[in-house]
Design a protein around this motif. Structure first.
Motif, PDB file in Angstrom:
ATOM      1  N   GLY A  93      10.576   1.216   4.844  1.00  0.00           N
ATOM      2  CA  GLY A  93       9.503   0.300   5.181  1.00  0.00           C
ATOM      3  C   GLY A  93       8.009   1.106   5.300  1.00  0.00           C
ATOM      4  O   GLY A  93       7.100   0.666   4.925  1.00  0.00           O
ATOM      5  N   PHE A  94       8.169   2.481   5.802  1.00  0.00           N
ATOM      6  CA  PHE A  94       6.883   3.259   5.832  1.00  0.00           C
ATOM      7  C   PHE A  94       6.419   3.601   4.340  1.00  0.00           C
ATOM      8  O   PHE A  94       5.371   3.444   4.184  1.00  0.00           O
ATOM      9  N   ARG A  95       7.562   3.772   3.617  1.00  0.00           N
ATOM     10  CA  ARG A  95       7.137   4.283   2.210  1.00  0.00           C
ATOM     11  C   ARG A  95       6.242   2.966   1.489  1.00  0.00           C
ATOM     12  O   ARG A  95       5.239   3.199   0.848  1.00  0.00           O
ATOM     13  N   GLY A  96       6.735   1.721   1.914  1.00  0.00           N
ATOM     14  CA  GLY A  96       5.963   0.497   1.221  1.00  0.00           C
ATOM     15  C   GLY A  96       4.595   0.459   1.655  1.00  0.00           C
ATOM     16  O   GLY A  96       3.619  -0.059   1.186  1.00  0.00           O
ATOM     17  N   LYS A  97       4.474   0.610   3.130  1.00  0.00           N
ATOM     18  CA  LYS A  97       3.243   0.713   3.891  1.00  0.00           C
ATOM     19  C   LYS A  97       2.429   1.734   3.243  1.00  0.00           C
ATOM     20  O   LYS A  97       1.246   1.533   3.088  1.00  0.00           O
ATOM     21  N   ARG A  98       2.957   2.991   3.049  1.00  0.00           N
ATOM     22  CA  ARG A  98       2.180   4.147   2.639  1.00  0.00           C
ATOM     23  C   ARG A  98       1.563   4.035   1.236  1.00  0.00           C
ATOM     24  O   ARG A  98       0.486   4.503   1.110  1.00  0.00           O
ATOM     25  N   LEU A  99       2.578   3.365   0.460  1.00  0.00           N
ATOM     26  CA  LEU A  99       2.067   3.017  -1.075  1.00  0.00           C
ATOM     27  C   LEU A  99       0.934   2.213  -1.009  1.00  0.00           C
ATOM     28  O   LEU A  99      -0.058   2.302  -1.685  1.00  0.00           O
ATOM     29  N   MET A 100       0.725   1.181  -0.292  1.00  0.00           N
ATOM     30  CA  MET A 100      -0.394   0.182  -0.016  1.00  0.00           C
ATOM     31  C   MET A 100      -1.531   0.696   0.588  1.00  0.00           C
ATOM     32  O   MET A 100      -2.623   0.859  -0.040  1.00  0.00           O
ATOM     33  N   ALA A 101      -1.285   1.735   1.544  1.00  0.00           N
ATOM     34  CA  ALA A 101      -2.468   2.416   2.263  1.00  0.00           C
ATOM     35  C   ALA A 101      -3.069   3.348   1.236  1.00  0.00           C
ATOM     36  O   ALA A 101      -4.318   3.539   1.130  1.00  0.00           O
ATOM     37  N   THR A 102      -2.077   4.011   0.257  1.00  0.00           N
ATOM     38  CA  THR A 102      -2.525   4.909  -0.581  1.00  0.00           C
ATOM     39  C   THR A 102      -3.631   4.444  -1.678  1.00  0.00           C
ATOM     40  O   THR A 102      -4.522   4.902  -2.204  1.00  0.00           O
ATOM     41  N   VAL A 103      -3.237   2.927  -2.104  1.00  0.00           N
ATOM     42  CA  VAL A 103      -4.144   2.534  -3.089  1.00  0.00           C
ATOM     43  C   VAL A 103      -5.276   2.116  -2.525  1.00  0.00           C
ATOM     44  O   VAL A 103      -6.545   2.169  -3.016  1.00  0.00           O
ATOM     45  N   ILE A 104      -5.285   1.717  -1.224  1.00  0.00           N
ATOM     46  CA  ILE A 104      -6.500   1.404  -0.544  1.00  0.00           C
ATOM     47  C   ILE A 104      -7.531   2.790  -0.327  1.00  0.00           C
ATOM     48  O   ILE A 104      -8.709   2.476  -0.550  1.00  0.00           O
ATOM     49  N   VAL A 105      -6.910   3.807   0.071  1.00  0.00           N
ATOM     50  CA  VAL A 105      -7.833   4.890   0.063  1.00  0.00           C
ATOM     51  C   VAL A 105      -8.383   5.464  -1.213  1.00  0.00           C
ATOM     52  O   VAL A 105      -9.386   5.938  -1.359  1.00  0.00           O
ATOM     53  N   LEU A 106      -7.545   5.180  -2.346  1.00  0.00           N
ATOM     54  CA  LEU A 106      -8.003   5.800  -3.460  1.00  0.00           C
ATOM     55  C   LEU A 106      -9.392   4.740  -4.001  1.00  0.00           C
ATOM     56  O   LEU A 106     -10.245   5.256  -4.479  1.00  0.00           O
ATOM     57  N   ILE A 107      -9.167   3.481  -3.596  1.00  0.00           N
ATOM     58  CA  ILE A 107     -10.338   2.424  -3.911  1.00  0.00           C
ATOM     59  C   ILE A 107     -11.562   3.073  -3.331  1.00  0.00           C
ATOM     60  O   ILE A 107     -12.792   3.092  -3.622  1.00  0.00           O
ATOM     61  N   LEU A 108     -11.380   3.319  -1.755  1.00  0.00           N
ATOM     62  CA  LEU A 108     -12.390   3.639  -0.979  1.00  0.00           C
ATOM     63  C   LEU A 108     -13.042   5.156  -1.459  1.00  0.00           C
ATOM     64  O   LEU A 108     -14.075   5.322  -1.287  1.00  0.00           O
ATOM     65  N   ALA A 109     -12.152   6.087  -1.944  1.00  0.00           N
ATOM     66  CA  ALA A 109     -12.435   7.173  -2.242  1.00  0.00           C
ATOM     67  C   ALA A 109     -13.485   7.266  -3.427  1.00  0.00           C
ATOM     68  O   ALA A 109     -14.466   7.965  -3.753  1.00  0.00           O
ATOM     69  N   MET A 110     -13.123   6.482  -4.392  1.00  0.00           N
ATOM     70  CA  MET A 110     -13.814   6.192  -5.657  1.00  0.00           C
ATOM     71  C   MET A 110     -15.251   5.542  -5.465  1.00  0.00           C
ATOM     72  O   MET A 110     -16.403   5.972  -5.829  1.00  0.00           O
TER      73      MET A 110
END
Length: 740
Positions: free
Chosen positions: A434-451
């Motif tokens: 469950g954490f890996r799924g949440k972490r993947l979503m969080a990673t995508v959001i972080v990448l968008i914000l970083a860009m």
């Protein structure tokens, strides 16, 4: 007030008195109350002492070079002598014996019965503070020593722990009270059950535990790993299990003391504070208290909850209501319905831990960590394991039963592996997915914000570049104008050309760094203006020299100082970081030296005590190295022309750095001297030919250095008042030498 001559006389008398002191008691000698032994290097004294408001007298050892009498060992701590009739001697059996002269009976003795008596036994106070009884005159055989029987203090090079050959356990015990050196209730001693570790006890109650030795230090004392003052020696073999420490700098006085209040503390003598300063002690916080959170729990002051206690993985509070009320004394138990010793058991790791009490642990020093895990899984009673040596990775400690006195450190410590049943491992797996799924979503959001952030920063930097760079700028600073007036030619300058690469600071940067030149940041003031402490945005501390409008240092001196310091690089010269020339402001930015100027120390009676003769000698050598560099070793020959105590700055290690080159002159390679119609500098430091005729050379700086040398030795300003018929320190010393 004492005259300088009187001070020197008293100093010579002090040396003569101490050089005649003895450190030995022979077979036909006695030490009476009022007499003392002084160790060969004058570090320790042995003699009689007593509390201020009592007639009780004791034989003890204390520091000789510490103004405050600090007793580190007591012979007859539980058998005081009433009055001053005590006599310490060596009896016919070769033992040290303390007699009460009024009643003619022994109150204390070394009581060594197994020695072979020789003709000339002797007792000597060593420079380490150890009082040693030798069997004969050759001093080849030690029959007894005070280091084996400490009271409340552990000194450098003293061993604490077990002598396995004799069965002697060297431990510390507190005084009964501040003015009663009798054996108190607080004890610091080593126990060998399970693995060797020290306990701090109040009677039979355990107050604190060091944890086992893990190859770098005690598991419960992570500070030992990064210690920079001490050298720690742990020995564990068939003959002994002991710990001792030595001081890297012999001028530092440091001791470990067990107090009657129930604390163990490390104290170091600070001359500036005129007292003993405590820089480490235990127990320090609730997690230091032995088994504060009960069994199968972890004490962690850094967790996010309000309560420092938490159950270990696979455990839950034994009494929920008490736990809710912040009382964890009953500890934790296995979670209901979960049992170990089934298929699928595993381990959860607790990092940065003080490992549990090892009195119930098993140790195998030959196993690797993987083998340790396998061995623990094969035994149903095994509840946890850890490596026995974190420095080498070898050795296995396994626990069988309760896990007590675990705590969490912010870093360091070591890894502890807690045994948990299969259900806990499965739960972790589900949580992990469950954490890996949440972490993947969080990673995508972080990448968008970083860009988006990168795009914004790129736009902001482009806009800022168009307006021009603010703050610190590196650019060449020209010194062609007026160069000849300094006696130097462009081709003589170090490097290529006459341009020097200097950091140019924007005025707004300096204003922000000094908090708008606040009085709180002001370090001092001279004829040139004021000096302020500042901090750049990157955290670097700086010293800003701000030239005033009425400064005697004008544009030429300002350029001169930048030119010289920027080109000169030496550990005993102050380092120029840059300058600021904007509006009506002219400022120099130096490295910040926290210990101020040499005058701050040598001309102040209290602070002067921080500078012993060895430190003064080191400072003199540092100044000498700097002057040799200016006069001989640099490709530029520089005459400073204003060498004085206030222009010698001290770094954090009290190393001297020559500063203030505004009045300096550059000499040609073959140039011997120069003449000027403008005599500048500080009267009292000027050589006669410079003050009267304007002639200056290398000898001018040497004269100033001589004046400075006298000030460092005598601790007096050259211009200070003397009752003799002299106007300054030079005249006074001349008369004094002539009278000798």
């Amino acid at each position: 007030m004492y005259h300088l001559k009187e001070i020197l006389t008293y100093f010579l008398l002090f040396l003569f008195r101490n050089c005649c002191s003895t450190d030995i008691i022979g077979p036909n000698q006695t030490l009476k109350d009022g007499n003392i032994l002084v160790s060969s290097g004058k570090a320790f004294v042995l003699g009689f002492f007593g509390p201020e408001k009592s007639s009780n007298r004791y034989v003890g050892i204390w520091y000789n070079k510490v103004p405050e009498q600090t007793v580190v060992w007591v012979a007859n701590r539980d058998n005081p002598i009433k009055g001053t009739s005590g006599v310490l001697a060596i009896d016919t059996a070769g033992n040290l014996v303390l007699f009460d002269g009024n009643h003619n009976f022994s109150v204390w003795s070394t009581n060594v019965t197994s020695m072979t008596l020789k003709k000339s036994p002797s007792a000597q106070l060593m420079e380490t503070g150890n009082f040693v009884l030798f069997q004969d005159q050759s001093k080849s055989v030690i029959t007894w020593q005070s280091f084996d029987y400490p009271t409340n203090t552990l000194l450098p090079n003293m061993k604490a722990g077990w002598n396995r050959r004799t069965g002697l356990n060297t431990s510390l015990s507190s005084w009964k009270s501040f003015d009663d050196p009798g054996t108190g209730d607080t004890v610091f001693k080593m126990e060998l059950t399970g693995t060797p570790q020290f306990y701090l006890l109040m009677g039979t109650k355990r107050l604190w535990r060091t944890g086992p030795w893990n190859g770098l230090g005690w598991s419960g004392v992570p500070e030992m790993v990064s210690n920079f003052i001490f050298k720690i020696l742990y020995v564990e073999n068939d003959n002994e299990v002991t710990i001792s420490y030595s001081i890297k700098d012999p001028s530092i006085f440091s001791r470990m003391v067990v107090n009657e209040s129930g604390t163990l503390e490390r104290l170091t003598w600070q001359g500036s504070e005129r007292g003993w300063v405590r820089f480490w002690y235990v127990p320090t916080d609730p997690c230091d208290s032995y088994a504060h959170c009960g069994a199968f729990s972890n004490c962690d002051l850094f967790n996010l909850s309000e309560f420092e206690c938490s159950c270990l993985p696979g455990f839950e509070p034994k009494l929920e209501r008490q736990w809710y009320l912040r009382d964890a004394s009953n500890g934790c138990k296995r979670k209901q319905g979960e049992n170990i010793c089934g298929n699928g058991d595993g381990f959860k790791k607790v990092i940065n831990a003080k490992v549990p009490d090892t009195s119930i642990a098993h140790v195998n020093k030959s196993l690797e960590l993987k083998e340790c895990q396998e061995l623990c899984l094969k035994n149903c009673s095994c509840t946890a394991f850890a490596t026995a040596n974190i420095s080498g990775g070898n050795g296995c400690i396994s626990w069988h039963g309760n896990l007590a006195d675990i705590r969490q450190f912010s870093n360091k410590g070591q890894d502890l592996y807690i045994r948990v049943p299969a259900v806990e491992i499965a739960q972790d797996t589900r949580n992990s997915k469950g954490f890996r799924g949440k972490r993947l979503m969080a990673t995508v959001i972080v990448l968008i914000l970083a860009m988006l952030l990168i795009l914004f920063l790129a736009y902001w930097l482009l806009k800022k570049k168009r307006k021009g760079t603010e703050g610190q700028i590196k650019r060449p600073f020209s010194f062609n104008t007026g160069l000849a007036s300094y006696g130097g030619r462009a081709e003589e300058m170090e490097g290529s050309g006459t341009n020097v690469e200097v950091s140019i600071f924007d005025l707004s940067t300096i204003v922000s760094a000094t908090e708008d030149f606040s009085l709180a940041n002001k370090l001092g003031e001279g004829g040139f203006g004021a000096v302020y402490k500042g901090r750049l945005p990157n955290g670097q501390e700086i010293a800003v020299k701000r030239l005033s409008a009425i400064s005697g240092q004008g544009n030429e001196e300002f350029k001169n100082e930048i030119k010289l310091i920027a080109r000169l690089q030496h550990r005993n010269l102050v380092r120029l970081l840059g300058c600021c020339i904007q509006q009506d402001e002219k400022m120099l930015v130096y490295e910040y030296l926290p210990n101020k100027g040499l005058d701050y120390f040598i001309f102040d009676e209290a602070r002067r005590s921080l500078m012993d003769w060895s430190k003064r000698f080191e400072i003199i050598l540092g100044i000498t190295r700097g002057m040799i560099y200016l006069h001989e070793d640099s490709r530029l020959r520089i005459i400073h022309r204003d060498l004085k105590a206030s222009n010698i700055l001290l770094d954090t290690s009290m190393n001297p750095k020559i500063s203030d080159f505004g009045l300096a002159r550059i000499f040609g390679v073959d140039q011997a001297q120069a003449n000027t119609n403008r005599v500048v500098g500080t009267y009292g430091y000027m050589s006669p030919e410079y003050a009267m005729e304007g002639l200056f050379s290398v000898k001018s700086d040497v004269y100033s250095f001589g004046v400075l040398l006298l000030e460092i030795i005598c601790g007096r300003k050259n211009s200070s008042y003397f009752e003799e018929d002299t106007v300054n320190l030079i005249g006074y010393v001349s008369i004094w030498i002539f009278n000798i």
